[in-house]
Design an enzyme around this catalytic site. Structure first.
Site, PDB file in Angstrom:
ATOM      1  N   HIS A  85       0.821  -1.226   0.000  1.00 33.63           N
ATOM      2  CA  HIS A  85       0.000   0.000   0.000  1.00 33.63           C
ATOM      3  C   HIS A  85       0.853   1.273   0.000  1.00 33.63           C
ATOM      4  O   HIS A  85       0.329   2.363  -0.248  1.00 33.63           O
ATOM      5  CB  HIS A  85      -0.995  -0.011   1.169  1.00 33.63           C
ATOM      6  CG  HIS A  85      -0.408   0.315   2.503  1.00 33.63           C
ATOM      7  ND1 HIS A  85      -0.097  -0.641   3.439  1.00 33.63           N
ATOM      8  CD2 HIS A  85      -0.078   1.506   3.070  1.00 33.63           C
ATOM      9  CE1 HIS A  85       0.390  -0.056   4.525  1.00 33.63           C
ATOM     10  NE2 HIS A  85       0.414   1.252   4.331  1.00 33.63           N
ATOM     11  N   ASP A 130      -0.552  -7.544   1.437  1.00 28.16           N
ATOM     12  CA  ASP A 130       0.050  -6.209   1.528  1.00 28.16           C
ATOM     13  C   ASP A 130       1.571  -6.334   1.676  1.00 28.16           C
ATOM     14  O   ASP A 130       2.133  -6.133   2.751  1.00 28.16           O
ATOM     15  CB  ASP A 130      -0.555  -5.452   2.719  1.00 28.16           C
ATOM     16  CG  ASP A 130      -0.188  -3.976   2.724  1.00 28.16           C
ATOM     17  OD1 ASP A 130       0.338  -3.484   1.699  1.00 28.16           O
ATOM     18  OD2 ASP A 130      -0.421  -3.317   3.746  1.00 28.16           O
ATOM     19  N   GLY A 224       3.192   6.191   8.884  1.00 23.45           N
ATOM     20  CA  GLY A 224       4.602   6.416   8.610  1.00 23.45           C
ATOM     21  C   GLY A 224       5.459   5.226   9.001  1.00 23.45           C
ATOM     22  O   GLY A 224       6.607   5.109   8.589  1.00 23.45           O
ATOM     23  N   SER A 226       4.290   2.176   8.301  1.00 20.86           N
ATOM     24  CA  SER A 226       3.906   1.182   7.294  1.00 20.86           C
ATOM     25  C   SER A 226       5.121   0.648   6.545  1.00 20.86           C
ATOM     26  O   SER A 226       6.021   1.403   6.178  1.00 20.86           O
ATOM     27  CB  SER A 226       2.951   1.800   6.272  1.00 20.86           C
ATOM     28  OG  SER A 226       1.684   2.003   6.827  1.00 20.86           O
TER      29      SER A 226
END
Length: 276
Positions: A85, A130, A224, A226
């Protein structure tokens, strides 16, 4: 196919004393090795403690046009794993740079990105699959402060209740700004059944996902973070990547722990994309 394992030579008491160079060789040649310089606290990435240089040598900052956008984790001298993502708005590799070191403002090393491989079945609506692999433009030379984490075997178990650590430059409050100094937090693995309870994520946790945090809240990753690593230490004191920061409801909310991409579920995909 055999899984690559990492071995560190144990010093024989009859051998000569380990030199600084021996230590350097162990840290740079073995995956997942790190100097035991710090006391790992139960503080959180949100409002938590700052990491020192070399504490988490596989941590990467993935930056768009020079600004931190997502975390990443170094798995070889050429490949970084992160969340799919992260590339929703910026899919051109030429926009991206990887930096290494605890500071995003004054990094130890900066390397441009060559390619971005996003999982072909990534589904933003459910956060499924993801995961993405980023190829660097040139190989990184491993040092005490910059080297790879170990990857788990597909069969490696991640036990509910066990301790893990999450690191990143994410914001300290929900919807806040990211920070420039790397932070670290201690969390616990939470079982999928507990995380899928009606009072928690109510069935949204799929087989390729892993929950970690505290059901009381407070300890969590945030925006942030991620794409960054969730790691655990094994009995040989080597560190393995068990999760990649993926999603969650806000940050640090009770009964809503962080949700991570479960790395063991994607071991074959990682090998196909990166050769690691």
């Amino acid at each position: 196919m055999r899984t690559k394992t990492c071995h560190v030579k144990v010093q024989d008491p009859n051998d000569e004393a380990i030199t600084d160079q021996d230590t350097e060789n162990i840290l740079t040649q073995a995956c997942g090795a790190r100097p035991d310089l710090i006391t790992l606290s139960a503080e959180r990435v949100i409002g938590g403690t700052q990491a020192e240089e070399g504490d988490w040598p596989w941590q990467v900052s993935l930056q768009v046009n020079g600004a931190h956008h997502c975390g990443g984790v170094l798995i070889s001298n050429l490949w970084v794993l992160t969340a799919a993502h992260c590339f929703r708005s910026y899919s051109n590799p030429q926009q991206w740079t990887a930096t290494f070191g605890v500071s995003t403002r004054a990094p130890r090393l900066r390397v441009r990105v060559r390619t971005i491989s996003i999982h072909h079945n990534h589904t933003p609506a459910t956060h499924e699959n993801d995961i993405a692999a980023v190829q660097l433009e040139r190989a990184v030379t491993f040092t005490r402060d910059i080297h790879r984490v170990c990857l788990p075997a597909a069969t490696q178990s991640v036990s509910p209740g066990s301790t893990a650590y999450v690191t990143g430059w994410g914001s300290l409050t929900y919807a806040g700004n990211t920070v420039t100094q790397l932070r670290q937090g201690q969390v616990r693995i939470i079982s999928t059944s507990e995380c899928n309870a009606p009072s928690s994520y109510n069935g949204a946790i799929l087989p390729g996902m892993l929950c970690a945090g505290l059901l009381t809240g407070a300890v969590d990753a945030c925006q942030g973070d991620s794409g960054g690593p969730l790691v655990q230490e094994d009995s040989r004191r080597l560190w393995f990547l068990v999760g990649i920061v993926s999603w969650g409801y806000q940050c640090g909310v009770p009964n809503m722990p962080g949700v991570y991409t479960r790395v063991t579920a994607y071991r074959d995909w990682i090998r196909q994309e990166t050769g690691v």
